[in-house]
Design an enzyme around this catalytic site. Structure first.
Site, PDB file in Angstrom:
ATOM      1  N   HIS A 237       0.650   4.623  -5.654  1.00 24.65           N
ATOM      2  CA  HIS A 237       1.725   5.480  -5.154  1.00 24.65           C
ATOM      3  C   HIS A 237       3.008   4.708  -4.802  1.00 24.65           C
ATOM      4  O   HIS A 237       4.067   4.917  -5.393  1.00 24.65           O
ATOM      5  CB  HIS A 237       1.261   6.225  -3.899  1.00 24.65           C
ATOM      6  CG  HIS A 237      -0.013   6.992  -4.053  1.00 24.65           C
ATOM      7  ND1 HIS A 237      -0.093   8.167  -4.746  1.00 24.65           N
ATOM      8  CD2 HIS A 237      -1.274   6.749  -3.593  1.00 24.65           C
ATOM      9  CE1 HIS A 237      -1.325   8.639  -4.701  1.00 24.65           C
ATOM     10  NE2 HIS A 237      -2.064   7.790  -4.004  1.00 24.65           N
TER      11      HIS A 237
HETATM   12  C1  BDR Z   1       0.459   7.864   0.325  1.00 26.63           C
HETATM   13  O1  BDR Z   1      -0.475   7.920   1.418  1.00 26.63           O
HETATM   14  C2  BDR Z   1      -0.949   6.637   1.703  1.00 26.63           C
HETATM   15  O2  BDR Z   1      -2.331   6.643   1.795  1.00 26.63           O
HETATM   16  C3  BDR Z   1      -0.446   5.718   0.619  1.00 26.63           C
HETATM   17  O3  BDR Z   1      -0.130   4.456   1.143  1.00 26.63           O
HETATM   18  C4  BDR Z   1       0.776   6.428   0.100  1.00 26.63           C
HETATM   19  O4  BDR Z   1       1.921   6.065   0.838  1.00 26.63           O
HETATM   20  C5  BDR Z   1      -0.161   8.584  -0.865  1.00 26.63           C
HETATM   21  O5  BDR Z   1      -0.495   9.890  -0.543  1.00 26.63           O
END
Ligand code: BDR
Ligand code: CA
Length: 302
Positions: A237
């Site tokens: 992500h």
């Molecule tokens: C986001 O949530 C966190 O768990 C990850 O680091 C990312 O920023 C993805 O949904």
């Protein structure tokens, strides 16, 4: 072109860790003025320690500031099941230095006031720290060039059926950012689903060099792949946000309207994204180009 001045607000977090390393490796694009840290994926004590350790590992000279350990209104809930109890999937790093003086919200405001050109705010965790800064001095929004957020989803969430983790963690804070008047660019789950680490991509990344930071990044990614079953790979992500700053040509983008639901409980954190104006939605990613960028950049670090 001169690098753009940037503050990264994060909650490392396995994918935040890769995002920070990528940012350290792009000085021609990113003039990183400060890293601010919130509790999110794991508690603030861990996310702060991880941010400090990663900064020291890369030899980056960037101040790291502690911020909020909980959302504005809701209850703090971690994502340890995804990121491990330590936030880095069990990959131990040498300890970094001490946090810099000043709390995140104060530092964000001070940096905005002092910036010689519009500042880019990069949010890859719950939006609490940026929201505290802007809610307490709303006029500073005029000094922001772009707010780029990994948050939200047009479709299904990843923490509830309705919500993505960062949006769900502090929807009131996200609402403050969406309404502050500064340009907002969104990296949603639909975008990051195109940036999947697979065993083959990890092997290719690993073959890019033998520096310490690349090794650590590969170890963290291997740990992420080992959590649960991921037949199509694990979405990477947060590094997508940094890639947008370094290589926007890897993305397509279009304008959109966006709002976030704070209630009812089952809809909390849902982002309503549709046609319209007000924000920029990053839509398509050249995934091969993204992973090539990652390999090329991370192998430039120590
Ligand atoms: C986001 O949530 C966190 O768990 C990850 O680091 C990312 O920023 C993805 O949904
Ligand atoms: Ca994150």
């Amino acid at each position: 072109m001169a690098p753009r001045p940037v503050i990264i607000d994060c909650d490392p977090g396995t994918d935040d860790a890769i995002a920070l390393l990528l940012a350290f490796a792009a000085p021609e694009a990113i003039d990183l003025r400060a890293i601010t840290v919130a509790g999110g994926n794991v508690g603030l004590a861990h996310t702060l320690r991880n941010a400090l350790a990663l900064t020291a590992l890369a030899g980056a000279r960037v101040p790291v500031h502690a911020g909020a350990d909980r959302p504005l209104l809701g209850r703090y809930v971690s994502a340890e099941a995804v990121h491990g109890a330590d936030g880095l999937g069990g990959i131990a790093l040498p300890p970094g230095g001490a946090p810099a003086m000043g709390l995140a919200m104060d530092v964000i405001r001070a940096e905005l006031r002092a910036a010689d050109m519009p500042l880019t705010l990069v949010g890859i965790g719950p939006a609490t720290n940026f929201a505290l800064a802007l809610a307490s001095e709303p006029a500073l929004a005029a000094r922001i060039g772009e707010i780029v957020l990994m948050t939200g989803a047009a479709g299904a969430g990843n923490v509830t059926p309705a919500a993505e983790f960062n949006a769900w963690s502090d929807p009131e804070a996200l609402a403050i950012l969406l309404g502050c008047g500064a340009p907002v660019s969104l990296v949603t789950l639909e975008l990051t689903a195109q940036a999947r680490v697979t065993p083959a991509r990890l092997a290719a990344l690993s073959a890019c060099g033998d520096g310490l930071c690349l090794r650590v990044a590969c170890d963290i990614l291997a740990a992420s792949l080992a959590v649960g079953a991921h037949p199509a790979g694990v979405p990477l992500h947060d590094p997508c946000v940094i890639a947008w700053l370094i290589a926007p040509g890897l993305f397509s983008a279009e304008s959109c309207a966006v709002a976030v639901d704070c209630a009812p409980p089952e809809m909390r954190g849902r982002t309503r994204i549709g046609p319209g104006e007000g924000a920029k939605l990053l839509r398509r990613l050249d995934a091969d180009g993204f992973f090539a960028l990652l390999g090329a950049r991370l192998s430039m670090l120590v």
